[in-house]
Design a protein around this motif. Sequence first.
Motif, PDB file in Angstrom:
ATOM      1  N   ARG A 411      47.363  63.366  51.710  1.00  0.00           N
ATOM      2  CA  ARG A 411      48.275  62.549  52.506  1.00  0.00           C
ATOM      3  C   ARG A 411      48.321  61.139  51.917  1.00  0.00           C
ATOM      4  O   ARG A 411      47.286  60.565  51.556  1.00  0.00           O
ATOM      5  N   TRP A 412      49.513  60.611  51.788  1.00  0.00           N
ATOM      6  CA  TRP A 412      49.719  59.302  51.172  1.00  0.00           C
ATOM      7  C   TRP A 412      49.097  58.204  52.025  1.00  0.00           C
ATOM      8  O   TRP A 412      49.246  58.187  53.240  1.00  0.00           O
ATOM      9  N   VAL A 413      48.402  57.281  51.372  1.00  0.00           N
ATOM     10  CA  VAL A 413      47.866  56.088  52.022  1.00  0.00           C
ATOM     11  C   VAL A 413      48.791  54.926  51.656  1.00  0.00           C
ATOM     12  O   VAL A 413      48.896  54.578  50.473  1.00  0.00           O
ATOM     13  N   PRO A 414      49.496  54.343  52.602  1.00  0.00           N
ATOM     14  CA  PRO A 414      50.416  53.254  52.272  1.00  0.00           C
ATOM     15  C   PRO A 414      49.726  52.146  51.468  1.00  0.00           C
ATOM     16  O   PRO A 414      48.540  51.861  51.675  1.00  0.00           O
ATOM     17  N   VAL A 415      50.481  51.540  50.564  1.00  0.00           N
ATOM     18  CA  VAL A 415      49.909  50.494  49.721  1.00  0.00           C
ATOM     19  C   VAL A 415      49.309  49.377  50.569  1.00  0.00           C
ATOM     20  O   VAL A 415      48.213  48.875  50.271  1.00  0.00           O
ATOM     21  N   ALA A 416      49.986  48.994  51.641  1.00  0.00           N
ATOM     22  CA  ALA A 416      49.460  47.935  52.508  1.00  0.00           C
ATOM     23  C   ALA A 416      48.112  48.320  53.113  1.00  0.00           C
ATOM     24  O   ALA A 416      47.238  47.467  53.297  1.00  0.00           O
ATOM     25  N   THR A 417      47.922  49.607  53.389  1.00  0.00           N
ATOM     26  CA  THR A 417      46.651  50.079  53.941  1.00  0.00           C
ATOM     27  C   THR A 417      45.564  50.059  52.873  1.00  0.00           C
ATOM     28  O   THR A 417      44.411  49.676  53.144  1.00  0.00           O
ATOM     29  N   GLN A 418      45.909  50.468  51.659  1.00  0.00           N
ATOM     30  CA  GLN A 418      44.948  50.389  50.554  1.00  0.00           C
ATOM     31  C   GLN A 418      44.490  48.943  50.359  1.00  0.00           C
ATOM     32  O   GLN A 418      43.288  48.670  50.202  1.00  0.00           O
ATOM     33  N   VAL A 419      45.455  48.022  50.368  1.00  0.00           N
ATOM     34  CA  VAL A 419      45.152  46.603  50.175  1.00  0.00           C
ATOM     35  C   VAL A 419      44.276  46.071  51.312  1.00  0.00           C
ATOM     36  O   VAL A 419      43.301  45.340  51.076  1.00  0.00           O
ATOM     37  N   GLU A 420      44.587  46.440  52.528  1.00  0.00           N
ATOM     38  CA  GLU A 420      43.817  45.953  53.670  1.00  0.00           C
ATOM     39  C   GLU A 420      42.364  46.408  53.597  1.00  0.00           C
ATOM     40  O   GLU A 420      41.436  45.624  53.848  1.00  0.00           O
ATOM     41  N   HIS A 421      42.154  47.673  53.251  1.00  0.00           N
ATOM     42  CA  HIS A 421      40.781  48.185  53.182  1.00  0.00           C
ATOM     43  C   HIS A 421      39.999  47.520  52.055  1.00  0.00           C
ATOM     44  O   HIS A 421      38.829  47.145  52.243  1.00  0.00           O
ATOM     45  N   GLN A 422      40.619  47.375  50.894  1.00  0.00           N
ATOM     46  CA  GLN A 422      39.920  46.692  49.807  1.00  0.00           C
ATOM     47  C   GLN A 422      39.596  45.256  50.182  1.00  0.00           C
ATOM     48  O   GLN A 422      38.478  44.776  49.941  1.00  0.00           O
ATOM     49  N   SER A 423      40.547  44.561  50.794  1.00  0.00           N
ATOM     50  CA  SER A 423      40.325  43.162  51.170  1.00  0.00           C
ATOM     51  C   SER A 423      39.188  43.026  52.174  1.00  0.00           C
ATOM     52  O   SER A 423      38.310  42.155  52.038  1.00  0.00           O
ATOM     53  N   ARG A 424      39.198  43.867  53.189  1.00  0.00           N
ATOM     54  CA  ARG A 424      38.116  43.831  54.181  1.00  0.00           C
ATOM     55  C   ARG A 424      36.760  44.073  53.525  1.00  0.00           C
ATOM     56  O   ARG A 424      35.766  43.400  53.860  1.00  0.00           O
ATOM     57  N   THR A 425      36.708  45.025  52.610  1.00  0.00           N
ATOM     58  CA  THR A 425      35.435  45.371  51.972  1.00  0.00           C
ATOM     59  C   THR A 425      34.939  44.232  51.096  1.00  0.00           C
ATOM     60  O   THR A 425      33.738  43.913  51.080  1.00  0.00           O
ATOM     61  N   VAL A 426      35.840  43.579  50.373  1.00  0.00           N
ATOM     62  CA  VAL A 426      35.453  42.437  49.534  1.00  0.00           C
ATOM     63  C   VAL A 426      34.887  41.317  50.401  1.00  0.00           C
ATOM     64  O   VAL A 426      33.825  40.752  50.103  1.00  0.00           O
ATOM     65  N   LEU A 427      35.579  40.969  51.472  1.00  0.00           N
ATOM     66  CA  LEU A 427      35.105  39.884  52.338  1.00  0.00           C
ATOM     67  C   LEU A 427      33.787  40.239  53.009  1.00  0.00           C
ATOM     68  O   LEU A 427      32.896  39.386  53.144  1.00  0.00           O
ATOM     69  N   ALA A 428      33.638  41.501  53.414  1.00  0.00           N
ATOM     70  CA  ALA A 428      32.378  41.930  54.025  1.00  0.00           C
ATOM     71  C   ALA A 428      31.235  41.841  53.020  1.00  0.00           C
ATOM     72  O   ALA A 428      30.115  41.424  53.366  1.00  0.00           O
ATOM     73  N   ALA A 429      31.498  42.232  51.765  1.00  0.00           N
ATOM     74  CA  ALA A 429      30.458  42.153  50.736  1.00  0.00           C
ATOM     75  C   ALA A 429      30.034  40.701  50.524  1.00  0.00           C
ATOM     76  O   ALA A 429      28.837  40.402  50.409  1.00  0.00           O
ATOM     77  N   TYR A 430      31.007  39.792  50.462  1.00  0.00           N
ATOM     78  CA  TYR A 430      30.658  38.386  50.267  1.00  0.00           C
ATOM     79  C   TYR A 430      29.867  37.854  51.468  1.00  0.00           C
ATOM     80  O   TYR A 430      28.861  37.149  51.280  1.00  0.00           O
ATOM     81  N   GLU A 431      30.312  38.156  52.661  1.00  0.00           N
ATOM     82  CA  GLU A 431      29.628  37.647  53.851  1.00  0.00           C
ATOM     83  C   GLU A 431      28.198  38.158  53.924  1.00  0.00           C
ATOM     84  O   GLU A 431      27.271  37.402  54.244  1.00  0.00           O
ATOM     85  N   ARG A 432      27.994  39.457  53.639  1.00  0.00           N
ATOM     86  CA  ARG A 432      26.638  40.013  53.682  1.00  0.00           C
ATOM     87  C   ARG A 432      25.779  39.424  52.573  1.00  0.00           C
ATOM     88  O   ARG A 432      24.594  39.122  52.765  1.00  0.00           O
ATOM     89  N   LEU A 433      26.359  39.250  51.392  1.00  0.00           N
ATOM     90  CA  LEU A 433      25.592  38.680  50.283  1.00  0.00           C
ATOM     91  C   LEU A 433      25.250  37.221  50.549  1.00  0.00           C
ATOM     92  O   LEU A 433      24.112  36.776  50.288  1.00  0.00           O
ATOM     93  N   ALA A 434      26.210  36.470  51.097  1.00  0.00           N
ATOM     94  CA  ALA A 434      25.967  35.042  51.352  1.00  0.00           C
ATOM     95  C   ALA A 434      24.909  34.823  52.433  1.00  0.00           C
ATOM     96  O   ALA A 434      24.208  33.812  52.420  1.00  0.00           O
ATOM     97  N   SER A 435      24.806  35.785  53.361  1.00  0.00           N
ATOM     98  CA  SER A 435      23.844  35.607  54.461  1.00  0.00           C
ATOM     99  C   SER A 435      22.481  36.208  54.160  1.00  0.00           C
ATOM    100  O   SER A 435      21.547  36.019  54.944  1.00  0.00           O
ATOM    101  N   SER A 436      22.362  36.926  53.050  1.00  0.00           N
ATOM    102  CA  SER A 436      21.065  37.546  52.736  1.00  0.00           C
ATOM    103  C   SER A 436      20.190  36.585  51.974  1.00  0.00           C
ATOM    104  O   SER A 436      20.684  35.746  51.200  1.00  0.00           O
ATOM    105  N   PRO A 437      18.865  36.672  52.135  1.00  0.00           N
ATOM    106  CA  PRO A 437      17.960  35.776  51.402  1.00  0.00           C
ATOM    107  C   PRO A 437      18.010  36.089  49.915  1.00  0.00           C
ATOM    108  O   PRO A 437      18.073  37.240  49.509  1.00  0.00           O
TER     109      PRO A 437
END
Length: 438
Positions: A411-437
Motif C-alpha cells: 500500500r502506497w505511503v503518501p510522500v507527506a507521510t514519509q516526510v513526517e515520519h522521518q522528521s519526527r524520528t530525526v527530532l526525537a533522536a536529537y532530543e534523546r541524544l541531547a538529554s543523555s549524559p
Amino acid sequence: MRYPTPLELALAARALADDHPGQVRLRQAGTSRAGQPLWVLSIGPADGTGGGPTAGPAAGPNTVTTAGPGRNVLVVAGAHANEPVGGATALSLARHLLYDPGPRTGCGWHFLLCADPDGARLHRTPRPYSLLEYHRHFFRPPGPEQPEWAPSLLPPDRLPPETLALTALIDELRPVLQVSLHATDLGGSWVQLTRDIPGLAEPFAKSAAELRIPVENGASDAAGWLSPGPGIFVIPEPGSEAAGAFHPEDTRLSTWYHAHRYAGTTVIVEVPMWASDLVDDPAPHPDPRRALRVLSERLTQDAALVARVRDGTRSGQPPYADPDAAPLLRAVDWTLALIPRIAAEWTGPGAPTEATAAYVASIDAFGRRLSLRAAAMLLRVLRARGDAAAPDLDRLVTGWCEEFAARFHARWVPVATQVEHQSRTVLAAYERLASSPR
C-alpha cells in the motif's frame, strides 16, 4: 506532494535563505563527478556560537571559517539515488526549525540536500504510482559509486568527489549527530544507529503507529545486530565478529562512522514508499532454514534470467549511443555479481535456525528487489537501443513488480507521510541524544 529533484531542492533552499537572511544560509560544499553542485543549507547563528562555519563573501565555495564551540547536526539526503524522500524531509525539517527554535538553541543544523545529484538525474521518479512505474525509471549506482559506501570498497586515493565532500563536511562541522535519510521501496520503517540512543524506540514506534507505517522488526540490513527496541538496530562495534547485513561492504567503514572521530553518533532513518505489514510480524517462523533455502534458489534462478539477457548484449553489438547506458550497465553488472554471495549466505552455516516471520519476509523482499533492480536497469538500456530482447525483459519486469506488490499486499505511503515520519524520528533522536549524559 511529490519527490523534488536536486534542482528543485536548491531553488527552494535558496528561497528559504532569501526569506530568512539572518538565520538561513545556502552554500556549495563541493561538486559531483559530472560537475553538479552539492548544496548545504544551514540554520542557526553564523557567528561561531553554535551554528557552525560560515563562508565569507570573498571565499571560494569550499572555504569556510572554523566552527565555534557550539554543537552541530548534519543531515544527509539523497545518498542513494533511488531513495528520493530525504530531500523533501530535509526541507521540511529546515522549515520546522525556523518556527520551533528549541532544537536549534546552541546548535547549528546543516542539510546536505542531495549527496548524489548525478545518480538522482538517472533515477527519474518524482511520484511513482506503482512499483512498475518506479522501476521503469530505476537507477541505483554500484556500491563503489555511492557516496556513503565508497570508503568501504575503495582505497582513499580512488574515492569519488561526493564522498570527499561529505567527509570534509563532517571534518568541518564535527557533528554531535549525523543523520542519513534513506528509504526502502517496499516494507517498513527502521532505524540504524552507530551508537545506541536510549529512549528512541518509544517515539519512533509512536510515530509509526500514528502514521500507519509498519515497523520492520527483522530488517535484512541489520541481521544479527543488537536491537534495543522494535525497528531500532545498533551497528556492531568496529572489530567485532558480528557480520550484520548480507552485503560486501563493511558498514563500519562507511561515512556513517566518520563522525565517531569527533564523538558523534550517526542515525540512519529508513521509511517505506510502499508499506507491508508482513515485515512487522514478530511471530516465530515455523521453518526459517527451509524458507531461506527456497528464497536462495529463487534468487539464483531469477538472476540467471537477467544474466542471460545481459550476456546477449556483450558481443557482436556496436557501442551504445546512449550516454546513460554505461552507468546503468555498471550497476547491472555489480548487482548480478553480488547475488551469488548473498544466495550462498542464506543457506550457509550462519543461516538462523530460529527467526521471526518478519525477518523471513524482509529477506524475501530483499531478494526480490535485487533481481528486479538489475532487470529494470538493463531494460532501460535495451529499450533506448530498440533491442529485440526488450519486450521479453519488459514482460519479466512487469510480472515481477506485480508479484512483489501482491505478495506483500503493498500500500502506497503518501510522500507527506514519509516526510513526517522521518522528521519526527530525526527530532526525537536529537532530543534523546541531547538529554543523555555524554
